[in-house]
Each structure stands twice: as C-alpha cells, then as structure tokens.
Design an enzyme around this catalytic site. Structure first.
Site, PDB file in Angstrom:
ATOM      1  N   ASP A  99       0.852  -1.194   0.000  1.00 16.25           N
ATOM      2  CA  ASP A  99       0.000   0.000   0.000  1.00 16.25           C
ATOM      3  C   ASP A  99       0.886   1.242   0.000  1.00 16.25           C
ATOM      4  OD1 ASP A  99      -2.192   1.627   0.133  1.00 16.25           O
ATOM      5  OD2 ASP A  99      -2.787   1.082   2.159  1.00 16.25           O
ATOM      6  N   ASP A 100       0.768   2.076  -1.036  1.00 18.41           N
ATOM      7  CA  ASP A 100       1.546   3.327  -1.132  1.00 18.41           C
ATOM      8  C   ASP A 100       3.050   3.066  -1.224  1.00 18.41           C
ATOM      9  OD1 ASP A 100      -0.961   4.390  -0.646  1.00 18.41           O
ATOM     10  OD2 ASP A 100      -0.256   5.902   0.749  1.00 18.41           O
ATOM     11  N   CYS A 139      -5.762   4.697  -3.959  1.00 21.32           N
ATOM     12  CA  CYS A 139      -6.093   3.324  -3.560  1.00 21.32           C
ATOM     13  C   CYS A 139      -7.370   2.767  -4.183  1.00 21.32           C
ATOM     14  CB  CYS A 139      -6.217   3.244  -2.041  1.00 21.32           C
ATOM     15  SG  CYS A 139      -4.763   3.810  -1.142  1.00 21.32           S
ATOM     16  N   HIS A 200     -11.003  -1.620   1.292  1.00 20.69           N
ATOM     17  CA  HIS A 200     -11.193  -0.228   0.861  1.00 20.69           C
ATOM     18  C   HIS A 200     -12.028  -0.107  -0.413  1.00 20.69           C
ATOM     19  CE1 HIS A 200      -9.226   4.052   0.911  1.00 20.69           C
ATOM     20  NE2 HIS A 200     -10.490   4.041   1.286  1.00 20.69           N
ATOM     21  N   HIS A 354       1.513   2.198   4.279  1.00 19.23           N
ATOM     22  CA  HIS A 354       0.677   3.393   4.394  1.00 19.23           C
ATOM     23  C   HIS A 354       0.935   4.059   5.752  1.00 19.23           C
ATOM     24  CE1 HIS A 354      -2.870   5.964   4.285  1.00 19.23           C
ATOM     25  NE2 HIS A 354      -3.131   5.548   3.053  1.00 19.23           N
ATOM     26  N   ASP A 406      -0.241  -0.812  -4.983  1.00 23.99           N
ATOM     27  CA  ASP A 406      -1.458  -0.291  -5.611  1.00 23.99           C
ATOM     28  C   ASP A 406      -1.200   1.003  -6.380  1.00 23.99           C
ATOM     29  OD1 ASP A 406      -1.025   1.182  -3.301  1.00 23.99           O
ATOM     30  OD2 ASP A 406      -3.065   1.016  -2.542  1.00 23.99           O
ATOM     31  N   HIS A 407      -0.127   1.720  -6.040  1.00 24.77           N
ATOM     32  CA  HIS A 407       0.272   2.930  -6.770  1.00 24.77           C
ATOM     33  C   HIS A 407       1.603   3.396  -6.195  1.00 24.77           C
ATOM     34  CE1 HIS A 407      -1.131   5.016  -3.207  1.00 24.77           C
ATOM     35  NE2 HIS A 407      -2.308   4.440  -3.357  1.00 24.77           N
TER      36      HIS A 407
END
Length: 642
Positions: A99-100, A139, A200, A354, A406-407
């Site tokens: 995540d992130d 996200c 999410h 995150h 995710d990014h």
C-alpha cells in the site's frame, strides 16, 4: 528526500547480467569433462591401439549422438512447456500487494539503502516488470481496476468532486455487485479464495450489516482484515487524512454558534432585543454539540474506521495495532494450510507501508530511512515469512506468486524534516498525480518455479489490470465477454513466447478526468507519453503538492496544456524534457495517433453510477458497522489469539 541508490536502469542491467552469468556458468565444466574423457589411456596404461582408437571413436560418436539427442530433447521439452496452453494447469495463486509503496524503495529496482532481501529474491527467481502501471494513482480506483481488469471509470469507482477514495466505512459507495472479479470466476472453477488485509472498496448499501460490497460478495470465500484502510487518524497521528480538517471546520462552526448564542443572550439580558429565548437556546445547543463532536472526533474516527473483521464478524474494534502484523501472518499461514490440498487464490493486501507506518518493536529504528524504512523492512520480512510457509507446505513449485503496489509512494506525507512517504526513484511525481510516472509506475514481480524463466526482465508496458485475464485463464476460467476488459493476458510475455505487450495505448485518469495517455509505438520502438493536464506543484518549484495532502485533478490548481506536453519515455523516463514541434519531427503525428486512440476508447464507455461522489461517499450513521449497540462500538475477540 533520500537517495534512491543505484539508478533503476543499472539495477536491471545487473540483474540481466547475473542471469546471463547463471545461464553460461556450467558450459566450461562440461567441456573440460568431455575433453578429459577423450584423452583416456588404454587399460594397461599405454597409448591406445588403432583398433582401440577405432572403438573409442565409435563410442565417442555414439556418446556425441546421445548428448545431441539429450540436448535436442531438452530443448524440445523446454520450448513446448513455454508455449503450451497453461490454462488448465490450475496453479495456486498468491497475490501480494503493498500500500503506497514507492518503486524507488526496492533493491531489485535500484535502491541500495533499504533492505528488501525477500522481494529481491523473488525477482531473482522469477520475472521482473519495469514498466508495470497502476490504473489510478490512489487506492480505491486502483484496487477496483486490479480486481476487475477494467478502468475504474467503467465500474463507476471514480469521483468528479475531489473525493478520490472512499472516505468512511459507513458510506454506501463501493464496488458494484454487477462487477466480476477474478476471485468470483476462480471460485466458480473450484478455487478456494481468500483476501487478507486491506479492502477499501466499500461495505454496506442500505443497512449496517447488508454487506453488499463486502469481499465475500465479490467472490472471496474468506476475508480477514480492514474493510477500510490504514490511516494516520487510526492513531491520531499528526499527519491526518480527515480528522484535522474536520476538527478545524467544526471549531469554526462552534465559534460562530457560540458568538451567536452569546450575542443573543446579551441582547436579551440588556433588553436590546425582544422576542423568544428559543434562538438563544438552539444556538447554545448547537454550539455545545459542535464542541462535543470536535472534542471526541478523533475517537469516533478510530472506532468507525479502524477495526478488523473475519468474514462478516467484527473481531476487534478499534484495532490493537501492536499485534496486527502477527495476526495477519497467522491468518495467511492458516489459510494456506487449510487449503493446500485444493487450488487456492490468496490475495494478501498489506497494510504496510501506508501512514502512520505502524511498525513492531523488532523493526523500529533498524533502517537508515527512519520510520518509513523500518516499515518497509518489516513488510519485506512478512513477505519472506509467507514464502517460507509455501516452502514448508511443499507448495512453492505449484504456486504462482505476484508482488506489486497499488500505486506510487506519497510525496506529500512529509512533516517538517521527516519524509513519511516512499521514493519513486527516477520517476516524476507520486501518489495522487493522475499522469506523472511516479504515481503509477509500480513494481511487478512474478515467480513460478519450473514454468517462468529465472531472472527475466521485461521492459514492455503492462498494467495491474492484466492480472485479471492472466490468473482467470491460468485457473481454467473464461474472461467475460459481456463487458469491456482492458487487461491483457501477460502469460506469453512472462514466458518469453511473445516479445511485445498487447497494450498499444494506456490511459491515465485522475478521478474521471483524462490526464495523460501513453503510446507504445512498436514499429519504431519508442514509448510516447502525452499529458493534457498536470497538477500545479506547491510551493513553486517543488515536485509535489506540499501542504495540500494530495494533488488535485481539476480546478485552478491544475494546468491544462495546449498543445499537450509530449515526452519520449524510451529516452526520458523521468519526464524531464518536454518535446515540441521544433525538437521532435514526429510531434503532430504522435498527437494525431493518440487523439484517435482516445476517441476510440471513449466510444467504448457507458454511463454508470459514480460511486465516490458525495451521495455515495458521505458518512451515514445507519451504515456504520458496530460490534455493539451503536455508538458503543467496542469489542476484542482477538484477545489471546495473537
């Protein structure tokens, strides 16, 4: 910002070189062995007779033919295995998503200061993608695209008013039930399907327990984790996603109502105003309610969004973070052990990295990059423990493992001199920026021992959306024909039987606004990128939107380019030098080709309800999940299980 270590291109070159070294290292040994055998003396130690030499020559010729047959057989054995239809092989599928996570924070992608040995080992043992792209730079839409193989615009998992992701657990927006995930297809094909970690993508529609958007309603047999997302607000951190802004608004409203109440009271007491005391009473009540809400807002957010569920049951509200990592690892191990006799699809969606970067004591203060580095190294350790479970259960060779993010990393996660977000390496921009590479260029690593080549590095454009058709077909399912699927099967590219990606064009949206498009010009080998809109960085000269939480997608804080900005990513991956008609002879041809592709893409779009706009993305108390009578949302069913 910290240094990213070796340039990414150098790291990929080293990986390719080491792979070549492994492929050629056995040849001298075999040659020397054959040479020694050919000079072997006769039985009595004398030089061999002519008859013996003739016999030896015959044996050598037979030996040579044998080696030739073995070699040809091996080659034929390898080639069909690389080109055969593997759709019926039904491997276990383990999908790992950070995540992130910034692509510049991984050793195999060029970093030499943060330790990621397990991710690096995964890359050495498998295939690494260097142009792997998220379908969105935040996200919720990115994860929707990953699960469905479709641009988030097609499923309505976008917004048009600045609400980039789902804002609360108690909202009605979420992944529509008519969307088909790869989990739903593989479940129908007999796979055990599980999701552990972050979701999410929504939860309820009309009541606090209808669970219309729940993972179990989208093809997963088992869910354990956060239905929402990790946030700084989960521990009332200084970096806040929504608490700080809401507290400021509530305090302003409280002050207005308090002044109004005092003014009206003074007017009544001094007989300057006449009439009822009703306005005084109501303004006083409103001021008290606003003050109370502001005071308890942090606690309300923690209980409303920061909790764990197992399937449909809330097990911990709010979360007890020191044991979360061990609980997740235990759940992963349990799922694999329970389902090792049947094919399984397990999606492990890490809560790392995150903010607020919750890290166990074992890893705190261990890296040279502060809390972010500590959290990254802990995630890498978790990944290693998961791979160890596959080894222990004898499932390594029958499991396709995939790792990504995710990014890109969040550049705006900065407080004073501390950077709490990731590094995106040589790429410009980061999380929340619709088109810049830093927000959408993500790691992509596949490993499947005995099937995928070892140490292969692919420089072709691929997308997180490609995972959908790839795993569906590997699991024996069929890609839906009743809707547009934007992902492409990556298996031929991973195996090496295809040299080029099936993606000629990829579009990059920010909310529902098209910001950029890339064109992979196969005949010329060039990779073009056009930007129609870019965020205005703040302060001037910075590389992010500092002080704004995330860069906007529209309004007076974005720049519209006419003509659009043009970059040649094959020569300028950092997007540092925009091309013009004067510096690029093909400028107008590129613009015209991409413009036609955009029009063709738009003809495939159909109107759908937008899930992340205000009506679907505001908190509704009747949708709030609660493990007790609302608002007494408190329970701890995990006690003693960590």
């Amino acid at each position: 910002m910290r240094a990213a270590g070796r340039p990414a291109e150098e790291a990929w070159a080293l990986a390719a070189a080491s792979g070549q070294s492994r492929r050629t290292s056995r040849a001298p040994c075999c040659t020397a062995s054959r040479s020694l055998r050919s000079r072997r003396p006769g039985p009595d130690g004398a030089q061999p007779s002519r008859k013996y030499k003739r016999k030896e020559n015959m044996l050598r010729l037979e030996h040579a033919w044998t080696w030739l047959a073995v070699t040809v057989g091996a080659l034929l054995g390898v080639t069909p295995s690389a080109s055969r239809d593997l759709s019926g092989s039904r491997p276990n599928i383990l999908l790992l998503m950070a995540d992130d996570f910034g692509i510049g924070d991984i050793g195999c992608y060029g970093n030499d200061t943060i330790r990621t040995p397990n991710i690096d080992r995964l890359a050495r043992d498998g295939v690494m993608l260097t142009q792997h792209l998220a379908a969105a730079s935040v996200c919720t839409p990115s994860r929707a695209a990953f699960l469905t193989g479709r641009y988030p615009l097609r499923s309505g998992m976008v917004s048009s008013n600045g609400y980039r992701v789902l804002q609360w657990t108690g909202v009605s927006g979420g992944l529509p039930t008519n969307e088909t995930t790869f989990a739903k297809i593989l479940k129908d094909r007999g796979y055990a399907t599980g999701l552990i970690g972050k979701w999410h993508l929504g939860l309820n529609c009309e009541s606090s327990n209808d669970h219309c958007h729940h993972p179990l309603n989208h093809g997963f047999d088992h869910f354990y984790g956060m239905p929402f997302s990790m946030m700084g607000d989960c521990i009332r951190w200084e970096l806040s996603e929504k608490r700080a802004g809401m507290e400021w608004k509530l305090n302003v409203c409280f002050q207005i109502m308090a002044v109004a109440a005092l003014t009206l009271t003074a007017g009544k007491l001094t007989h300057l105003t006449s009439g009822s005391w009703t306005p005084v009473i109501w303004s006083t009540i409103a001021a008290i309610l606003l003050f109370t809400t502001s005071y308890f807002l942090g606690a309300l957010i923690v209980h409303a969004d920061c909790f764990l569920m197992r399937n449909h049951t809330i097990t911990e509200q709010p979360m007890h973070f020191p044991r979360t990592t061990s609980l997740i690892l235990k759940e992963v191990s349990s799922f694999i052990q329970r389902n090792k006799q049947t094919p399984f699809l397990l999606f492990v969606s890490f809560l790392h990295v995150h903010t607020p970067l919750i890290t166990t004591e074992k890893f705190r203060g261990k890296s040279v990059h502060g809390l972010y580095g500590d959290n990254t190294e802990e995630m890498d350790w978790m990944l290693g423990k998961i791979l160890d479970t596959l080894d222990t259960e004898g499932l390594t060779n029958s499991t396709l493992v995939y790792f990504t993010s995710d990014h890109g990393g969040s550049l705006e996660s900065r407080l004073r001199n501390n950077q709490y977000g990731g590094s995106n390496g040589i790429y410009k921009g980061g999380k929340g920026m619709g088109g810049w590479e830093g927000g959408i260029r993500v790691p992509g690593i596949f490993r499947w021992p005995g099937v995928l080549p070892v140490g292969r590095v692919i420089h072709e454009p691929t997308s997180l959306m490609d995972v959908f058709p790839t795993v569906v077909q590997l699991g024996g399912g069929e890609v839906p024909q009743d809707r547009v699927i934007d992902g492409r099967d990556m298996l031929p590219l991973l195996l090496g039987t295809a040299q080029h990606s099936d993606h000629e064009f990829l579009l990059h949206y920010c909310e529902n606004f098209l910001h950029a498009v890339r064109w992979h010009q196969r005949d010329g080998g060039r990779l073009w990128k056009v930007h129609y809109t870019t965020p205005v960085f703040h302060p001037h000269g910075a590389g992010a939107c500092y002080g704004r939480g995330v860069c906007p997608c529209f309004g007076d804080q974005v720049a519209h380019h006419d003509p659009p900005l043009l970059f040649d990513l094959s020569r300028d991956p950092s997007e540092a030098h925009a091309l013009t008609p004067d510096t690029e002879p093909a400028f107008y041809r590129v613009m015209d080709t991409i413009s036609r592709a955009v029009e063709e893409h738009r003809r495939t779009l159909r109107p759908v309800p937008v899930q992340l706009d205000a009506l679907g993305n505001i908190w509704k108390p009747w949708l709030q999940p609660c493990c007790g009578p609302f608002p007494l949302c408190w329970c701890d069913r995990e006690n003693g299980q960590a």
